[in-house]
Design a protein around this motif. Structure first.
Motif, PDB file in Angstrom:
ATOM      1  N   PRO A 126       0.816  -1.223   0.000  1.00  0.00           N
ATOM      2  CA  PRO A 126       0.000   0.000   0.000  1.00  0.00           C
ATOM      3  C   PRO A 126       0.854   1.279   0.000  1.00  0.00           C
ATOM      4  CG  PRO A 126      -0.750  -1.548   1.686  1.00  0.00           C
ATOM      5  CD  PRO A 126       0.533  -2.094   1.153  1.00  0.00           C
ATOM      6  N   LEU A 127       2.170   1.147   0.171  1.00  0.00           N
ATOM      7  CA  LEU A 127       3.050   2.329   0.199  1.00  0.00           C
ATOM      8  C   LEU A 127       3.591   2.659  -1.191  1.00  0.00           C
ATOM      9  CD1 LEU A 127       5.000   1.122   3.348  1.00  0.00           C
ATOM     10  CD2 LEU A 127       3.257   2.894   3.301  1.00  0.00           C
ATOM     11  N   ARG A 128       3.000   2.064  -2.215  1.00  0.00           N
ATOM     12  CA  ARG A 128       3.578   2.153  -3.566  1.00  0.00           C
ATOM     13  C   ARG A 128       3.623   3.579  -4.100  1.00  0.00           C
ATOM     14  NH1 ARG A 128      -1.259  -0.655  -4.101  1.00  0.00           N
ATOM     15  NH2 ARG A 128      -0.112  -2.626  -4.101  1.00  0.00           N
ATOM     16  N   HIS A 129       2.846   4.509  -3.529  1.00  0.00           N
ATOM     17  CA  HIS A 129       2.852   5.872  -4.083  1.00  0.00           C
ATOM     18  C   HIS A 129       3.771   6.826  -3.307  1.00  0.00           C
ATOM     19  CE1 HIS A 129      -0.079   4.732  -6.968  1.00  0.00           C
ATOM     20  NE2 HIS A 129      -0.842   4.229  -6.017  1.00  0.00           N
ATOM     21  N   LYS A 130       4.478   6.306  -2.318  1.00  0.00           N
ATOM     22  CA  LYS A 130       5.407   7.155  -1.552  1.00  0.00           C
ATOM     23  C   LYS A 130       6.565   7.596  -2.458  1.00  0.00           C
ATOM     24  CE  LYS A 130       3.581   6.637   2.618  1.00  0.00           C
ATOM     25  NZ  LYS A 130       3.036   7.775   3.360  1.00  0.00           N
ATOM     26  N   SER A 131       7.113   8.778  -2.168  1.00  0.00           N
ATOM     27  CA  SER A 131       8.255   9.224  -2.985  1.00  0.00           C
ATOM     28  C   SER A 131       9.529   8.560  -2.460  1.00  0.00           C
ATOM     29  CB  SER A 131       8.380  10.742  -2.942  1.00  0.00           C
ATOM     30  OG  SER A 131       8.472  11.177  -1.613  1.00  0.00           O
ATOM     31  N   ILE A 132      10.282   7.990  -3.402  1.00  0.00           N
ATOM     32  CA  ILE A 132      11.461   7.190  -3.021  1.00  0.00           C
ATOM     33  C   ILE A 132      12.649   7.621  -3.876  1.00  0.00           C
ATOM     34  CG2 ILE A 132      12.409   4.831  -2.923  1.00  0.00           C
ATOM     35  CD1 ILE A 132       9.477   3.810  -2.814  1.00  0.00           C
ATOM     36  N   LEU A 133      13.783   7.791  -3.230  1.00  0.00           N
ATOM     37  CA  LEU A 133      15.025   8.064  -3.968  1.00  0.00           C
ATOM     38  C   LEU A 133      16.011   6.949  -3.663  1.00  0.00           C
ATOM     39  CD1 LEU A 133      16.939   9.962  -5.591  1.00  0.00           C
ATOM     40  CD2 LEU A 133      17.556  11.022  -3.406  1.00  0.00           C
ATOM     41  N   ILE A 134      16.564   6.335  -4.722  1.00  0.00           N
ATOM     42  CA  ILE A 134      17.568   5.268  -4.533  1.00  0.00           C
ATOM     43  C   ILE A 134      18.916   5.809  -4.987  1.00  0.00           C
ATOM     44  CG2 ILE A 134      18.213   2.900  -5.135  1.00  0.00           C
ATOM     45  CD1 ILE A 134      15.281   2.435  -5.953  1.00  0.00           C
ATOM     46  N   LEU A 135      19.899   5.733  -4.103  1.00  0.00           N
ATOM     47  CA  LEU A 135      21.241   6.231  -4.428  1.00  0.00           C
ATOM     48  C   LEU A 135      22.234   5.070  -4.440  1.00  0.00           C
ATOM     49  CD1 LEU A 135      21.249   9.228  -1.902  1.00  0.00           C
ATOM     50  CD2 LEU A 135      20.819   9.355  -4.363  1.00  0.00           C
ATOM     51  N   ASP A 136      23.001   4.978  -5.507  1.00  0.00           N
ATOM     52  CA  ASP A 136      24.060   3.964  -5.550  1.00  0.00           C
ATOM     53  C   ASP A 136      25.168   4.475  -6.469  1.00  0.00           C
ATOM     54  OD1 ASP A 136      23.979   0.557  -4.994  1.00  0.00           O
ATOM     55  OD2 ASP A 136      25.646   1.480  -6.055  1.00  0.00           O
ATOM     56  N   ARG A 137      26.392   4.133  -6.134  1.00  0.00           N
ATOM     57  CA  ARG A 137      27.501   4.596  -6.979  1.00  0.00           C
ATOM     58  C   ARG A 137      27.634   3.739  -8.240  1.00  0.00           C
ATOM     59  NH1 ARG A 137      31.760   3.200  -2.325  1.00  0.00           N
ATOM     60  NH2 ARG A 137      31.426   0.962  -2.273  1.00  0.00           N
ATOM     61  N   GLU A 138      26.986   2.585  -8.236  1.00  0.00           N
ATOM     62  CA  GLU A 138      27.071   1.698  -9.416  1.00  0.00           C
ATOM     63  C   GLU A 138      25.742   1.674 -10.160  1.00  0.00           C
ATOM     64  OE1 GLU A 138      28.216  -2.185  -8.148  1.00  0.00           O
ATOM     65  OE2 GLU A 138      29.991  -1.434  -7.090  1.00  0.00           O
ATOM     66  N   ILE A 139      25.821   1.267 -11.442  1.00  0.00           N
ATOM     67  CA  ILE A 139      24.575   1.183 -12.226  1.00  0.00           C
ATOM     68  C   ILE A 139      23.865  -0.140 -11.960  1.00  0.00           C
ATOM     69  CG2 ILE A 139      23.562   1.392 -14.536  1.00  0.00           C
ATOM     70  CD1 ILE A 139      26.053   2.632 -15.533  1.00  0.00           C
ATOM     71  N   LYS A 140      24.605  -1.149 -11.571  1.00  0.00           N
ATOM     72  CA  LYS A 140      24.070  -2.487 -11.320  1.00  0.00           C
ATOM     73  C   LYS A 140      23.483  -3.105 -12.595  1.00  0.00           C
ATOM     74  CE  LYS A 140      24.532  -3.497  -7.399  1.00  0.00           C
ATOM     75  NZ  LYS A 140      25.862  -3.796  -6.785  1.00  0.00           N
ATOM     76  N   ASN A 141      24.366  -3.328 -13.558  1.00  0.00           N
ATOM     77  CA  ASN A 141      23.893  -3.976 -14.783  1.00  0.00           C
ATOM     78  C   ASN A 141      24.790  -5.147 -15.185  1.00  0.00           C
ATOM     79  OD1 ASN A 141      26.096  -2.588 -15.534  1.00  0.00           O
ATOM     80  ND2 ASN A 141      25.142  -1.410 -17.182  1.00  0.00           N
ATOM     81  N   SER A 142      25.626  -5.605 -14.240  1.00  0.00           N
ATOM     82  CA  SER A 142      26.484  -6.745 -14.589  1.00  0.00           C
ATOM     83  C   SER A 142      26.208  -7.898 -13.626  1.00  0.00           C
ATOM     84  CB  SER A 142      27.962  -6.337 -14.494  1.00  0.00           C
ATOM     85  OG  SER A 142      28.284  -6.107 -13.148  1.00  0.00           O
ATOM     86  N   ASN A 143      26.668  -9.068 -14.015  1.00  0.00           N
ATOM     87  CA  ASN A 143      26.423 -10.239 -13.165  1.00  0.00           C
ATOM     88  C   ASN A 143      27.516 -10.311 -12.099  1.00  0.00           C
ATOM     89  OD1 ASN A 143      24.897 -12.468 -12.464  1.00  0.00           O
ATOM     90  ND2 ASN A 143      26.310 -13.843 -13.501  1.00  0.00           N
ATOM     91  N   ASP A 144      27.477  -9.381 -11.140  1.00  0.00           N
ATOM     92  CA  ASP A 144      28.576  -9.267 -10.172  1.00  0.00           C
ATOM     93  C   ASP A 144      28.504 -10.323  -9.073  1.00  0.00           C
ATOM     94  OD1 ASP A 144      26.405  -8.238  -8.818  1.00  0.00           O
ATOM     95  OD2 ASP A 144      27.337  -6.342  -8.279  1.00  0.00           O
ATOM     96  N   ARG A 145      27.406 -11.052  -8.981  1.00  0.00           N
ATOM     97  CA  ARG A 145      27.294 -12.146  -7.997  1.00  0.00           C
ATOM     98  C   ARG A 145      26.126 -13.051  -8.354  1.00  0.00           C
ATOM     99  NH1 ARG A 145      27.294  -8.151  -3.244  1.00  0.00           N
ATOM    100  NH2 ARG A 145      28.748  -7.325  -4.738  1.00  0.00           N
ATOM    101  N   THR A 146      26.164 -14.223  -7.740  1.00  0.00           N
ATOM    102  CA  THR A 146      25.079 -15.187  -7.925  1.00  0.00           C
ATOM    103  C   THR A 146      24.599 -15.570  -6.541  1.00  0.00           C
ATOM    104  OG1 THR A 146      26.309 -16.075  -9.787  1.00  0.00           O
ATOM    105  CG2 THR A 146      24.549 -17.433  -8.946  1.00  0.00           C
TER     106      THR A 146
END
Ligand SMILES: Cc1cc2nc3c(=O)[nH]c(=O)nc-3n(C[C@H](O)[C@H](O)[C@H](O)COP(=O)(O)OP(=O)(O)OC[C@H]3O[C@@H](n4cnc5c(N)ncnc54)[C@H](O)[C@@H]3O)c2cc1C
Length: 386
Positions: free
Chosen positions: A26-46
């Motif tokens: 039910p919190l789906r309309h809350k304003s959210i900011l996600i900060l990360d130094r990486e883009i996270k588009n590689s298979n860096d772990r399994t």
């Protein structure tokens, strides 16, 4: 300056999972900011984990492989372990990142920024994050960037470190129906060292060399152990290394704080979701985050209230770490005794879902003196400080 409902500091496994659960609540309309130094588009772990057959999580559609049978090679037993109601699953990092990011793109109230975070601070009415020369403020900050301090002598500070190769072989030599989760047929050097082999098909598998101790190896040493194992135990007919993975996970009973300030909540490894005795983090993080989101939806506060009796699992973890750290009993034999008796109970125990009676039954399979000595050593170290 814009004020967000939530800032998620660190958009890795825990941060993205939290954002995902928020979109499903039910919190789906809350304003959210996600900060990360990486883009996270590689298979860096399994991520591998076990899951009850009737409790498939939200990532079921992107599970890369799953096995009904796992095998084990220990000191006095080699063969399959009865998984009972559990399945062993593998989720690739890249599939997880893509899946969650696609979901988040549907929501205009969720912003993401690629930036390095310099500071996270509590304020009288929320929290603030300083990153890339800017200041971001929110009602709550969820932090997965906090680094645990692993140098206090009061704690057991071991590391789980591992290097893995995804190999493709010339000859079919893997059984895709069976995952080998621990193979101790390698020189232990007084440590806990094992290989695991997770097959994708008859000719492709992730082969990983893992150690529980306090000393990382050189890259050559990991490679040499992997090469030796593949040559000795797998009839590959030659192979090609397609991908490599390296990781270090804290195996520490350092006291973690999930709520360092009223409006700052630590999540993932930062918040203590890594199980000290195994390094498994994925499923515990999911469980904790679901609780946090449920609490926020129901009570507007995110705090989890773990039952005090659950703390006994922390004591068990410390005792186990003490046995490993002090080399009180060969680790390959400890794991053999743990697993051969009732593997399903072990998975439940590691999920911290057992009752005291189950736990006592499990403890009777352990060599009593090393574990009793470890128990007293933990009490001395943690509570008396010696
Ligand atoms: C190679 C590897 C394999 C693993 N395999 C398993 C497994 O099979 N099963 C299991 O249960 N656990 C496994 N783990 C342990 C654990 O599940 C993972 O480490 C998991 O990613 C932890 O989630 P997290 O969100 O706490 O940290 P992360 O996923 O590392 O997320 C933290 C995020 O914060 C960002 N960040 C950190 N500092 C800053 C900063 N100053 N500014 C901006 N961004 C920052 C990072 O870029 C990162 O994206 C593995 C760990 C590794 C390293």
């Amino acid at each position: 300056m814009k004020r967000y409902d939530f800032i998620i500091a660190g958009g890795g496994m825990a941060g993205l999972s939290l954002a995902y659960y928020l979109t499903q609540s039910p919190l789906r309309h809350k304003s959210i900011l996600i900060l990360d130094r990486e883009i996270k588009n590689s298979n860096d772990r399994t991520w591998c984990f076990w899951e009850h057959r009737d409790a498939a999580g939200p990532y079921e559609s992107i599970i890369f492989r799953q096995w009904d049978t796992v095998t084990f090679h220990g000191t006095t037993y080699a063969g399959p372990l009865g998984m009972g109601a559990y399945r062993y699953k593998m989720l690739r990092g890249v599939d997880f990142y893509q899946f969650v990011q696609q979901e988040l793109e549907k929501w205009s109230n969720i912003e993401r920024k690629q930036v390095s975070i310099d500071e996270i601070k509590a304020t009288p009415t929320g929290g603030e994050v300083r990153a890339g020369g800017e200041l971001f403020i929110a009602n709550y900050v969820f932090d997965s960037t906090f680094q645990l301090s692993l140098n206090d002598q009061k704690n057991h500070n071991l590391l789980q470190h591992f290097k893995g190769w995804v190999i493709t072989t010339e000859k079919p030599c893997f059984n895709p129906e069976k995952a080998e989760i621990m193979d101790f047929r390698i020189e232990q050097h007084g440590d806990c060292r094992f290989l695991y082999v997770l097959p994708f098909d008859e000719k492709t598998a992730l082969v990983e060399f893992t150690l529980f101790n306090d000393q990382l190896l050189t890259d050559d040493q990991y490679d040499s152990a992997l090469r030796q194992y593949v040559d000795q135990y797998l009839e590959t007919g030659g192979y090609t290394i397609r991908e490599t993975e390296f990781g270090v996970i804290p195996m520490s009973d350092v006291k973690t704080e999930e709520k360092p300030a009223t409006n700052i909540i630590r999540i993932g490894t930062s918040g203590g979701a890594t199980k000290a005795s195994t390094g498994y983090t994925f499923q515990r993080t999911q469980r904790y985050l679901r609780e946090i989101v449920r609490n926020m939806a129901e009570t507007e506060t995110p705090y989890r209230q773990p039952d005090w009796f659950e703390r006994r699992f922390k004591l068990y973890d410390s005792i186990f770490l003490n046995v490993l750290e002090q080399h009180r009993h060969p680790a390959d034999d400890v794991f053999t005794r743990v697993y051969v008796n009732n593997p399903e109970r072990v998975f439940r125990f590691l999920d911290e879902d057992t009752h005291l009676l189950d736990e006592l039954k499990l403890f009777t399979t352990m060599p009593w003196w090393p574990f009793t000595a470890a128990f007293f050593a933990v009490i001395r170290r943690k509570w008396i400080g010696r």
